[in-house]
Design a protein around this motif. Structure first.
Motif, PDB file in Angstrom:
ATOM      1  N   ILE A   1       0.830  -1.212   0.000  1.00 17.24           N
ATOM      2  CA  ILE A   1       0.000   0.000   0.000  1.00 17.24           C
ATOM      3  C   ILE A   1       0.862   1.258   0.000  1.00 17.24           C
ATOM      4  O   ILE A   1       0.482   2.280  -0.581  1.00 17.24           O
TER       5      ILE A   1
ATOM      6  N   HIS B   1      -7.039   0.374  -3.261  1.00 14.04           N
ATOM      7  CA  HIS B   1      -5.933  -0.250  -2.527  1.00 14.04           C
ATOM      8  C   HIS B   1      -6.058  -0.028  -1.023  1.00 14.04           C
ATOM      9  O   HIS B   1      -5.608  -0.859  -0.233  1.00 14.04           O
ATOM     10  N   THR B   2      -6.683   1.067  -0.593  1.00 12.40           N
ATOM     11  CA  THR B   2      -6.898   1.275   0.841  1.00 12.40           C
ATOM     12  C   THR B   2      -7.923   0.292   1.388  1.00 12.40           C
ATOM     13  O   THR B   2      -7.742  -0.288   2.475  1.00 12.40           O
TER      14      THR B   2
ATOM     15  N   PHE C   1      -6.303  -3.092   1.589  1.00 10.37           N
ATOM     16  CA  PHE C   1      -5.403  -3.179   2.735  1.00 10.37           C
ATOM     17  C   PHE C   1      -6.174  -3.457   4.020  1.00 10.37           C
ATOM     18  O   PHE C   1      -5.753  -4.267   4.854  1.00 10.37           O
TER      19      PHE C   1
END
Length: 399
Positions: free
Chosen positions: A315, A361-362, A365
């Motif tokens: 990330i 992507h957050t 994660f």
């Protein structure tokens, strides 16, 4: 025929649950899910043998397979999976594995070779009606171990929760305990036509517990967060204003897609661009800083450091490549606390922070790190004063 239909339905549901648990274990591997998969497989084999017994009358082979799956492997591996899920102590989990090996191999061999008394019927047979005293003692000891393991799992969750509200993992353990109790009761008592019905409940409870454990758990900070304020309009398409863009130079660089071709990072038109004095080409007037900072402290489970660090490295690279408004994003280790990780982020303003939290992507994660983290603390910051080297951002966030 009612008994045959119920026995067939319970066996079919058991095999379906086994397939689902195999998918959960493949998608998010863990020792606990492997234990529950073995338990579901044992129940499926035992209930399949019960279907043959309900159709053709139980015999020595079908009775043995039924009891090994329902009375021994099913509840024993349910409880062991609960310990692996709820207990973080490596010593406690190692001890549970030693007892598991002892109470799996010896009782299984005895249940296979010890003689059984005949005169079976077509309903689920009771354990004590056909086995002698040695198998009864061994399986009774296994059931005591099941109870001890379940209690240890619950105590482990309660010790690490440290909160006034109930821990969500207690729901998972409660379903596992219900599945184990129903399986033990049916194996020991048979219960005639009620046996298949109770086994349906046992399989369903184990299936539900595995599904809850496999679902990604949101971080604590999102539990109490209010929804975004949508009163102020914004454009989430691909167009941008041609006016000044709050002072950074790489605004025209294209964003790259993340993971899947159809998923692209969220891009929105900035609200409130920085004011510019058109008459004198003077720099913008000094205003209070809109920078926002967030410090997130993660407490990792034992043995999960390497997995979390790999996810964090991924990330960090994605934020550096795709988020120009995230001015700083760094993950730190703590030398005197090896199970802690500190993520420090500085955003250009509140909107930049919102955009970061909505990025694919957050979100990924948050999903992937849930299996490695036992506690999360979030500290929100507003900048009041700062001094930093010119090369600090280039060192930490290379683009």
């Amino acid at each position: 025929m009612v008994t045959v239909g119920l026995a067939f339905t319970s066996a079919l549901v058991a095999w379906s649950a086994t397939a689902a648990l195999a998918a959960y274990a493949q998608r998010r591997p863990s020792i606990a899910r492997v234990g529950w998969l073995v338990a579901a497989l044992g129940l499926a084999v035992g209930l399949s043998a019960a279907v043959l017994g309900a159709i053709l009358d139980f015999g020595a082979l079908t009775f043995r397979l039924h009891q090994i799956g329902v009375s021994l492997l099913g509840p024993l591996y349910m409880a062991w999976g609960a310990v692996e899920y709820g207990v973080r102590s490596s010593r406690g989990r190692f001890t549970s594995r030693l007892f598991l090996s002892a109470f799996t191999i010896v009782p299984m061999v005895v249940l296979f070779v010890d003689r059984v008394r005949s005169q079976f019927g077509r309903s689920y047979p009771a354990f004590a009606d056909h086995y002698d005293i040695i198998p009864r003692w061994l399986v009774g000891g296994a059931h005591i171990l099941v109870l001890v393991l379940l209690v240890c799992a619950v105590v482990g969750v309660l010790r690490r929760s440290g909160r006034s509200r109930p821990h969500p993992d207690l729901t998972v353990l409660g379903l596992v305990a219900l599945a184990a109790v129903l399986s033990v009761v049916v194996g020991r008592m048979g219960l005639g036509v009620l046996g298949p019905l109770l086994m349906l409940g046992s399989v369903a409870a184990l299936w539900g517990a595995s599904a809850l454990a496999a679902s990604p758990r949101r971080r604590d900070r999102f539990d109490d967060e209010e929804p975004y304020d949508d009163e102020e309009p914004y454009d989430d398409g691909d167009s941008y204003d041609e006016g000044p863009y709050d002072g950074y130079d790489d605004a025209d660089e294209p964003f790259e897609s993340y993971a899947e071709p159809q998923e692209e990072p969220v891009r929105r038109r900035r609200r409130n661009p920085a004011p510019v004095d058109d008459r004198h080409d003077a720099p913008p007037s000094r205003q209070p800083s809109r920078l926002r900072g967030v410090i997130t402290i993660y407490t990792l489970a034992e043995g999960q450091e390497r997995g979390f660090d790999q996810i964090a490295d991924a990330i960090v690279d994605q934020v550096a490549d795709q988020e120009p408004d995230t001015l700083l994003f760094a993950c730190h280790t703590v030398p005197n606390a090896p199970l802690q990780r500190i993520v420090y982020a500085i955003y250009r303003d509140e909107l930049a922070r919102e955009e970061h939290e909505r990025q694919p992507h957050t979100l990924e994660f948050a999903q992937l790190s849930a299996g490695h983290v036992v506690a999360t603390n979030v500290i929100e910051l507003s900048l009041s004063g700062a001094s930093a080297s010119d090369g600090l951002a280039a060192m930490l966030m290379p683009r």
